[in-house]
Each structure stands twice: as structure tokens, then as C-alpha cells.
Design a protein around this motif. Structure first.
Motif, mmCIF file in Angstrom:
data_model
loop_
_atom_site.group_PDB
_atom_site.id
_atom_site.type_symbol
_atom_site.label_atom_id
_atom_site.label_comp_id
_atom_site.label_asym_id
_atom_site.label_seq_id
_atom_site.Cartn_x
_atom_site.Cartn_y
_atom_site.Cartn_z
ATOM 1 N N TRP A 184 26.585 26.577 11.572
ATOM 2 C CA TRP A 184 27.592 25.810 12.286
ATOM 3 C C TRP A 184 28.847 26.658 12.409
ATOM 4 C CZ3 TRP A 184 24.539 23.438 8.443
ATOM 5 C CH2 TRP A 184 23.655 22.463 8.922
ATOM 6 N N ARG A 224 31.092 24.210 18.754
ATOM 7 C CA ARG A 224 30.602 25.359 17.987
ATOM 8 C C ARG A 224 30.971 26.634 18.716
ATOM 9 N NH1 ARG A 224 24.549 23.361 16.151
ATOM 10 N NH2 ARG A 224 25.305 21.368 15.360
ATOM 11 N N GLY A 302 17.096 17.108 14.811
ATOM 12 C CA GLY A 302 16.861 17.348 13.392
ATOM 13 C C GLY A 302 16.987 16.011 12.686
HETATM 14 N N1 PHE Z 1 23.769 17.535 11.910
HETATM 15 C C1 PHE Z 1 22.569 18.284 12.207
HETATM 16 C C2 PHE Z 1 22.914 19.329 13.273
HETATM 17 O O1 PHE Z 1 23.897 19.235 13.917
HETATM 18 C C3 PHE Z 1 21.485 17.398 12.723
HETATM 19 C C4 PHE Z 1 20.980 16.422 11.706
HETATM 20 C C5 PHE Z 1 21.573 15.186 11.573
HETATM 21 C C6 PHE Z 1 19.917 16.739 10.875
HETATM 22 C C7 PHE Z 1 21.094 14.277 10.634
HETATM 23 C C8 PHE Z 1 19.456 15.854 9.941
HETATM 24 C C9 PHE Z 1 20.032 14.625 9.846
HETATM 25 O O2 PHE Z 1 22.187 20.282 13.445
#
Ligand code: PHE
Length: 357
Positions: A184, A224, A302
Motif C-alpha cells: 500500500w 495509492r 481480497g
Molecule cells: N484492504 C484490502 C486491499 O485493499 C482488501 C481486503 C479487505 C482484504 C478486507 C481482505 C479483507 O487490498
């Protein structure tokens, strides 16, 4: 100026105007009302322009108008005379307003009548086109996603786009210097504040505020440090889903995702799960779909069971409740649903593109 001696022998000084007010009686108010009414009756027929009509209206009914001034005398009358005087004044006001309106229509309709004798309206001419606006395709997709989850008893929650490191990383089990932070790549505002890189911090904020059971979705903008190309944009949108309750399992999560994918894309899109890693979920999974027009599997989200460490961090008891979550990219969903091959199209505001949705 006049001096009078009052009953207790004090000398009172009275201005002329006061004297007039002091002497108001129902009788002379009646007289004044009929004087105004008569003068309106006399003046109106002689008025031939709408602007003069308006002038007369202001002269009579404006803030300092004659009729308005008469209303101000009401308070000076003996109390028993006030109701009848009020009624008389209201009648006068009504009469004057109606007479003015009547004269105005007479003045206005005269030219119209002569106009309709010389001109005709061609009703076969095409009308003027007034284009309707509509929601941006990304908003439409977001609304569609919200709609599906609202039907399943979820509520929508939002959080700030400027986040602290604590909510964006630490509370999600991503401590400083953890290699996962590289996934990130962030825009920092100062030492401890950054533009949120995902919507997962909203999970933490809501869990801190509320007690389980909890069923929320959190749509929002994320940032990002990605270079812009056909599939990346430094600004994009996500929807987070979070459900915390007693005895939730991975099977429940898979069921919800399957239901959602079928609702959103239709039955012709195939779906599969594979293992993944996120510091805040355990186990973590990845969801892929294959559209009917493609041979490739594409990642759409995800997901995973909320890590007990995260539940503990917000004061929940991981022995009592479990939770699951997912995060998906709205742009990605829109691109797959509408076969769009360049993410930049969403941000260029080119009407030729936007009109297609
Ligand atoms: N926050 C993660 C992302 O931005 C995605 C995610 C959210 C994964 C919740 C698992 C549970 O990549």
C-alpha cells in the motif's frame, strides 16, 4: 408642538404626529378606508401601462404604502373596535389586490389577442432537446453494490479519506516497517497522516463505535502511489464489506460472495477462490471471475476471516464473535461488467464515454 396638562398635573410634550394617532377612532378609519377605495376606483381605469399598475401597487400595498399604513393604526384603536377595523382593512386589501390583478390581465391580454390574430404556432416544428444528466458509471456501480447488500440487511458506513497511520495500518495488524506496507504505497500528508490506501480503516472505526453483531459496507475513495496506466490510477474506489457475529465461518463468507457475484454479474460469469495473505484476515482468500467473453481469470477482491488480533484491538472478544470481510475495487467491477479496457476513461469526463451508461 402642543403642551397638555395631564390629570396628575404633569406637563407632557406631544409631537403633532402623535396627536393624529391619539385621535384615531373607528369612524375616521372608516373614512380613510373609503377614501383609499374611491381613489383606487378612480385611478385604475386610467392606467394603461403595466409599469404604472405596479407603481400604484407599491404606493398602496408596499411597505410604506397607504393601505399598509392604515394597518398600523389598528393598535391605536380602543380594543373593542379592533376586530371590526381589522376586518374592514382586510377587505380593503383584498379589494385593492383583486382590482390591480384584474387591470393587469386586461392590459396584458390586449396585445396577446392582437398577436394571435396575426401569428400562428406551428405545432409540427420539432421541440427543443434538453439532455438529461445521469449518475457517473462508477456511482451507478457503487449504488448497485450497495443495493445488493442493503437487501441482505447491511447498512452503509463511511470514514475519512485522510487517515492516521493507526487506522490505515497499525490497527489492521500492519506495524511500522512491516513488509506488507509496501503493498500500500501511500501519499503522506505529514508524519502520521496519509490518504487512506484502502477502505479497511472504516472497519476499525465502526467496530470501535458499535458492539457486535455488525453488518456494514463502506464505499469510498482510496489513494495509492501508483503510476497511471490502463489498469492503475492513483485515485480509485473501493467497497469494504464487514460482518461480525457469533459463529460466522469461511463457508458463510464464500456463500455471501457467491450470492453477490451472481447478483452483480449474472449467472454466466464463473467464479473461483484461491488462497491469499492479508495481515488483517486469517485465513485470507482471493476471488477471481471469468466473464463469458474471456478466457482469463481476473481477480475482483481480497477477503478473509477477520484476524482475532484485529477483533481484540477494537475490544471485541474473539472467543465470542468471529467476522469476515472483503474489499473490492469499484473501477475493476465496472470494467468487467461493461467491458471497459482503460481505467483512465472514468476520470476524463468525456461525454462520449459517459453517455454510454
Ligand atoms: N484492504 C484490502 C486491499 O485493499 C482488501 C481486503 C479487505 C482484504 C478486507 C481482505 C479483507 O487490498
Amino acid at each position: 408642538m402642543i403642551f397638555i396638562v395631564s390629570s396628575n398635573c404633569l406637563l407632557v410634550k406631544i409631537e403633532r404626529a402623535d396627536i393624529i394617532f391619539l385621535m384615531v377612532t373607528l369612524k375616521n378609519l372608516r373614512q380613510q378606508i373609503s377614501t383609499v377605495a374611491a381613489s383606487v376606483e378612480e385611478q385604475l381605469p386610467q392606467i394603461n401601462e403595466t409599469t404604472r399598475c405596479e407603481e400604484l401597487r407599491v404606493h398602496l400595498l408596499g411597505r410604506k404604502g397607504e393601505v399598509t399604513q392604515l394597518f398600523k393604526l389598528l393598535g391605536k384603536l380602543p380594543p373593542q373596535d379592533r376586530p371590526i377595523a381589522g376586518q374592514l382593512l382586510n377587505e380593503l386589501k383584498k379589494k385593492v389586490t383583486a382590482a390591480l390583478a384584474c387591470r393587469l390581465t386586461a392590459l396584458g391580454s390586449a396585445p396577446q389577442q392582437s398577436q394571435s390574430k396575426t401569428e400562428r404556432i406551428d405545432i409540427t416544428l420539432p421541440g427543443t432537446y434538453h439532455p438529461h444528466g445521469h449518475f457517473h458509471p462508477l456511482s451507478q456501480v457503487q449504488q448497485k453494490i450497495e443495493e445488493i447488500f442493503l437487501r441482505m440487511g447491511f447498512t452503509v458506513a463511511v470514514g475519512p479519506e485522510i487517515e492516521t497511520e493507526y487506522y490505515n495500518f497499525e490497527a489492521l495488524n500492519i506495524p511500522a516497517h512491516h513488509p506488507a506496507r509496501e503493498e500500500w504505497d501511500s501519499f503522506y500528508i505529514d508524519e502520521t497522516h496519509l490518504l487512506r490506501t484502502h477502505t479497511s480503516p472504516v472497519q476499525i472505526r465502526i467496530m470501535e463505535e458499535r458492539k457486535p453483531p455488525l453488518r456494514i459496507i463502506c464505499p469510498g475513495r482510496c489513494y495509492r502511489r501508483d503510476n497511471q496506466d490502463a489498469t492503475h490510477s492513483p485515485v480509485f474506489h473501493q467497497v469494504e464489506m464487514l460482518w461480525v457475529e457469533k459463529q460466522l465461518s469461511l463457508a458463510n463468507l464464500k456463500y455471501i460472495i457467491e450470492l453477490f457475484v451472481k447478483e452483480f454479474f449474472g449467472k454466466r460469469y464463473q467464479m473461483r477462490f484461491s488462497a491469499d495473505f492479508f495481515p488483517f484476515t486469517e485465513p485470507s482468500i482471493q476471488v477471481h471471475i471469468r466473464p463469458p467473453y474471456s478466457t482469463d481469470w481476473l481477480e475482483i477482491m481480497g477477503a478473509g476471516m477477520v484476524d482475532p488480533i484485529v477483533l481484540q484491538e477494537v475490544g471485541y472478544d474473539p472467543d465470542q464473535v468471529t467476522g469476515f470481510a472483503f474489499g473490492l475495487g469499484i473501477e475493476r467491477m465496472a470494467m468487467l461488467r461493461y467491458k471497459i479496457d482503460d481505467i483512465r476513461l472514468f476520470f476524463q469526463n468525456d461525454l462520449r464515454f459517459l453517455h454510454q451508461f
